[in-house]
Design a protein around this motif. Structure first.
Motif, mmCIF file in Angstrom:
data_model
loop_
_atom_site.group_PDB
_atom_site.id
_atom_site.type_symbol
_atom_site.label_atom_id
_atom_site.label_comp_id
_atom_site.label_asym_id
_atom_site.label_seq_id
_atom_site.Cartn_x
_atom_site.Cartn_y
_atom_site.Cartn_z
ATOM 1 N N SER A 59 0.826 -1.214 0.000
ATOM 2 C CA SER A 59 0.000 0.000 0.000
ATOM 3 C C SER A 59 0.862 1.268 0.000
ATOM 4 O O SER A 59 0.342 2.372 -0.182
ATOM 5 C CB SER A 59 -0.917 0.006 1.233
ATOM 6 N N LEU A 60 2.188 1.102 0.191
ATOM 7 C CA LEU A 60 3.096 2.248 0.271
ATOM 8 C C LEU A 60 3.564 2.666 -1.125
ATOM 9 O O LEU A 60 3.569 1.877 -2.071
ATOM 10 C CB LEU A 60 4.315 1.894 1.121
ATOM 11 N N THR A 61 3.974 3.897 -1.225
ATOM 12 C CA THR A 61 4.665 4.375 -2.422
ATOM 13 C C THR A 61 6.155 4.397 -2.102
ATOM 14 O O THR A 61 6.548 4.542 -0.928
ATOM 15 C CB THR A 61 4.191 5.775 -2.817
ATOM 16 N N PRO A 62 7.030 4.239 -3.108
ATOM 17 C CA PRO A 62 8.468 4.234 -2.843
ATOM 18 C C PRO A 62 8.931 5.447 -2.033
ATOM 19 O O PRO A 62 8.552 6.582 -2.316
ATOM 20 C CB PRO A 62 9.074 4.223 -4.250
ATOM 21 N N GLY A 63 9.712 5.148 -0.981
ATOM 22 C CA GLY A 63 10.195 6.186 -0.086
ATOM 23 C C GLY A 63 9.345 6.364 1.151
ATOM 24 O O GLY A 63 9.740 7.071 2.088
ATOM 25 N N GLN A 64 8.193 5.705 1.198
ATOM 26 C CA GLN A 64 7.262 5.875 2.310
ATOM 27 C C GLN A 64 7.465 4.787 3.365
ATOM 28 O O GLN A 64 7.737 3.631 3.045
ATOM 29 C CB GLN A 64 5.824 5.824 1.791
ATOM 30 N N THR A 65 7.342 5.179 4.638
ATOM 31 C CA THR A 65 7.426 4.243 5.773
ATOM 32 C C THR A 65 6.023 3.957 6.276
ATOM 33 O O THR A 65 5.204 4.881 6.388
ATOM 34 C CB THR A 65 8.256 4.855 6.913
ATOM 35 N N TYR A 66 5.749 2.683 6.575
ATOM 36 C CA TYR A 66 4.412 2.371 7.095
ATOM 37 C C TYR A 66 4.254 3.072 8.439
ATOM 38 O O TYR A 66 5.137 2.996 9.304
ATOM 39 C CB TYR A 66 4.212 0.865 7.238
ATOM 40 N N PRO A 67 3.117 3.757 8.652
ATOM 41 C CA PRO A 67 2.987 4.647 9.816
ATOM 42 C C PRO A 67 2.745 3.966 11.158
ATOM 43 O O PRO A 67 2.561 4.648 12.166
ATOM 44 C CB PRO A 67 1.783 5.519 9.430
ATOM 45 N N ALA A 68 2.743 2.634 11.203
ATOM 46 C CA ALA A 68 2.506 1.927 12.470
ATOM 47 C C ALA A 68 3.343 0.645 12.479
ATOM 48 O O ALA A 68 3.761 0.165 11.420
ATOM 49 C CB ALA A 68 1.020 1.596 12.626
ATOM 50 N N PRO A 69 3.606 0.099 13.645
ATOM 51 C CA PRO A 69 4.339 -1.173 13.711
ATOM 52 C C PRO A 69 3.573 -2.283 13.011
ATOM 53 O O PRO A 69 2.336 -2.325 13.038
ATOM 54 C CB PRO A 69 4.436 -1.437 15.218
ATOM 55 N N LEU A 70 4.304 -3.204 12.372
ATOM 56 C CA LEU A 70 3.712 -4.369 11.720
ATOM 57 C C LEU A 70 4.232 -5.631 12.411
ATOM 58 O O LEU A 70 5.427 -5.725 12.707
ATOM 59 C CB LEU A 70 4.078 -4.400 10.235
ATOM 60 N N THR A 71 3.330 -6.574 12.631
ATOM 61 C CA THR A 71 3.698 -7.804 13.339
ATOM 62 C C THR A 71 3.715 -8.977 12.367
ATOM 63 O O THR A 71 2.765 -9.178 11.602
ATOM 64 C CB THR A 71 2.707 -8.093 14.473
ATOM 65 N N SER A 72 4.808 -9.735 12.397
ATOM 66 C CA SER A 72 4.922 -10.951 11.592
ATOM 67 C C SER A 72 5.210 -12.124 12.521
ATOM 68 O O SER A 72 5.331 -11.949 13.735
ATOM 69 C CB SER A 72 6.045 -10.824 10.553
#
Length: 379
Positions: free
Chosen positions: A205-218
């Motif tokens: 869902s991000l565009t290049p250069g963008q950081t996901y705005p919340a922590p992601l859990t794997s």
């Protein structure tokens, strides 16, 4: 008085070589190494067990040593005698052992039927082009990430990024991911197909250069991800991987079609899950069979995003197992061999727990052992 089984080594220990024994011709009877009561240990069984022992209890010992070979044979004698004692006590009838063996049989016959059905997938690659696009092999991404121990740590990284701290600096300082942390958190380009499923949607869902705005859990931990680039992939460079994944995909597709046709033909249906189903109330039924709460891991099923779908999947697996048994797959010698070996392991474990549980040490004995072995416990 109970008769103790006698055992005899028929070959000198020097003739045993842990994988180096000259095997007899396939049509001849296996060469017997030892007789233990009514049972025998042949060369093949000796080799298999010796390999296991040398990687566990006898690890580091020289397999060519005469003394090692004698120890291995003695260990096999001890194991077989314990199994025979377990049989004498009818330990296999214990509910937990019966349940474990039933689960193992289900797993083995399911795998046998899966392999038979999946073999129909053959080597046809007609659908590989569609698979490449749908699975995500036609596009690749370049990612940077920081893995952290807690969500609070991840939010701390996000705040630092917002304050202008470079991500590569934060990765070196804070990432718990050994492979990329010291490299600034950078991955190499990877196909979209290889991005972790649990975070793929958010990353794409991000565009290049963008950081996901919340922590992601794997499954590996908690992450802060940044998408650096996204570009068409050179599929030919990864053709071996693509072809292997396509084969796996096709095998599962053929199996899925078979299992779906089986559920339809047998009229499988499931009730709506309730918080506390009765132990004898079927969760799912089909022609000649049913799934009871005791046969389903309800805790695991209810933890799924779609519990009702997970319940139906579990029932479908049970139906496939019953079909495999109906086809006689539980009578295959390999299945019997694995079940017999597991039965012995479980009975031996019960006997060992009984022996250990019967041992009581006084405080004085514990203190004496400590005094004699202080080097094992540090200063």
């Amino acid at each position: 008085m109970r008769r103790v089984p006698r055992y005899f080594a028929l070959l000198a220990a020097g003739a045993l070589s842990c994988g180096q024994i000259e095997q007899p011709e396939p049509e001849s009877e296996p060469l017997v190494v030892a007789i233990i009561g009514p049972d025998t240990i042949d060369v093949r069984a000796y080799d298999e067990m010796a390999t296991k022992l040398l990687s566990s209890t006898h690890q580091g010992q020289d397999p060519a040593s005469l003394d090692t070979r004698r120890q291995l044979l003695e260990a096999m004698f001890g194991r077989r005698l314990l199994a025979m004692e377990g049989q004498r006590r009818q330990l296999a009838a214990l509910p937990r052992i019966e349940a474990a063996l039933k689960r193992l049989e289900g797993e083995l016959v399911w795998r046998a039927l899966y392999d038979e059905v999946a073999a129909s997938a053959g080597l046809d690659t007609a659908g590989i082009g569609v698979f490449i696009d749908e699975a995500g092999f036609s596009e690749e991404v370049l990612l940077q990430h920081i893995m952290l121990a807690t969500e609070a740590d991840a939010w701390g990284v996000i705040r630092a990024l917002d304050a202008g701290v470079p991500m590569d600096v934060l990765a070196v300082e804070r990432s718990t991911h050994h492979e990329t942390g010291g490299l600034g958190g950078y991955f190499s380009y990877m196909p979209v197909a290889q991005v972790l499923a649990e975070v793929k949607e958010q990353i794409l869902s991000l565009t290049p250069g963008q950081t996901y705005p919340a922590p992601l859990t794997s499954r590996y931990g908690i992450h802060v991800f940044r998408l650096l680039d996204r570009r068409p992939a050179n599929v030919e460079k990864r053709w071996d991987i693509v072809l292997k994944e396509f084969r796996v995909h096709e095998r599962w597709r053929f199996y899925g079609a078979f299992a779906d046709s089986l559920t339809e033909a047998n009229g499988l249906s499931c009730v709506s899950l309730s918080p506390d189903p009765g132990p004898t109330d079927p969760l799912c039924t089909w022609t000649g069979g049913q799934l009871l709460p005791a046969d389903a891991d309800l805790e695991e099923i209810n933890a799924e995003d779609e519990p009702q779908k997970a319940l139906r999947t579990r029932a479908r697996e049970q139906l496939v197992v019953e079909e495999a048994i109906r086809r006689g797959m539980s009578d295959h010698p390999d299945v019997h061999e694995e079940i017999d070996a597991r039965r012995d392991e479980l009975m031996i474990a019960v006997l060992r727990r009984e022996v250990v549980g019967a041992i009581e040490l006084t405080d004085a004995e514990k203190r004496a052992y400590y005094e004699e072995h202080q080097e094992l416990y540090g200063p």
